[in-house]
Design an enzyme around this catalytic site. Structure first.
Site, short mmCIF file in Angstrom:
data_model
loop_
_atom_site.label_atom_id
_atom_site.label_comp_id
_atom_site.label_asym_id
_atom_site.label_seq_id
_atom_site.Cartn_x
_atom_site.Cartn_y
_atom_site.Cartn_z
N HIS A 99 0.84 -1.20 0.00
CA HIS A 99 0.00 0.00 0.00
C HIS A 99 0.87 1.24 0.00
O HIS A 99 1.97 1.26 0.56
CB HIS A 99 -0.96 0.02 1.19
N HIS A 101 0.80 5.13 1.17
CA HIS A 101 0.13 6.17 1.95
C HIS A 101 0.19 7.47 1.15
O HIS A 101 1.27 7.84 0.65
CB HIS A 101 0.85 6.41 3.28
P1 5GP Z 1 1.56 0.31 7.44
O1 5GP Z 1 2.06 0.58 8.83
O2 5GP Z 1 1.41 -1.17 7.17
O3 5GP Z 1 2.36 1.03 6.38
O4 5GP Z 1 0.14 0.98 7.34
C1 5GP Z 1 -1.04 0.33 7.61
C2 5GP Z 1 -2.11 1.38 7.69
O5 5GP Z 1 -3.38 0.74 7.63
C3 5GP Z 1 -2.07 2.19 8.99
O6 5GP Z 1 -1.89 3.57 8.69
C4 5GP Z 1 -3.42 1.89 9.64
O7 5GP Z 1 -3.97 3.03 10.26
C5 5GP Z 1 -4.26 1.43 8.47
N1 5GP Z 1 -5.30 0.48 8.83
C6 5GP Z 1 -5.15 -0.61 9.65
N2 5GP Z 1 -6.31 -1.28 9.71
C7 5GP Z 1 -7.19 -0.61 8.92
C8 5GP Z 1 -8.58 -0.84 8.59
O8 5GP Z 1 -9.24 -1.79 9.02
N3 5GP Z 1 -9.15 0.07 7.75
C9 5GP Z 1 -8.47 1.13 7.23
N4 5GP Z 1 -9.13 1.96 6.41
N5 5GP Z 1 -7.17 1.36 7.52
C10 5GP Z 1 -6.55 0.50 8.36
#
Ligand code: 5GP
Ligand code: ZN
Length: 111
Positions: A99, A101
């Protein structure tokens, strides 16, 4: 990937605030926004992380990159925006479905 949170969002099994969708990608609001605008762009294809990309993904990744400024513009981020890809546990990745951001607007934290 039955146990992947973002695959479940793609499948509609878990609700999300979707702002854009087509046959290749889904874009939705981060549930814990770190700025006024905080979107997550994911490929519909399950790819664990940046480390799992290969040349078969070239077109998909180019497609995602080109879509980011279009989405930022649609979100009113005319002054600019930030993109982040966390990769692996050491990179702070928590959800193991690739993903990007997309952050911007008020409250954009310093980096
Ligand atoms: P990472 O740390 O893996 O780069 O980012 C994961 C992101 O997914 C985090 O910013 C977190 O807030 C978001 N996230 C986690 N669970 C969910 C969810 O169930 N729904 C949505 N919309 N975002 C989520
Ligand atoms: Zn997945």
């Amino acid at each position: 990937m039955s146990d992947c949170l973002f695959c479940k969002i793609i499948a509609g099994e878990i609700p999300a605030n979707v702002v854009y969708e087509d046959d290749k990608i889904l874009v939705f609001k981060d549930i814990y926004p770190k700025a006024a605008v905080h979107l997550l762009m994911i490929p519909k294809l399950h790819i664990e992380s940046l480390e799992k990309l290969d040349e078969s993904h070239n077109d998909l990744i180019a497609y995602m990159m080109l879509k980011l400024p279009v989405l930022a513009d649609e979100q009113g981020l005319s002054g600019g925006f930030r993109t982040i890809i966390n990769t692996g546990k050491g990179g702070g990745q928590e959800v193991f479905h690739l993903h990007i951001h997309l952050l911007g607007g008020k409250n954009l934290p310093g980096f």
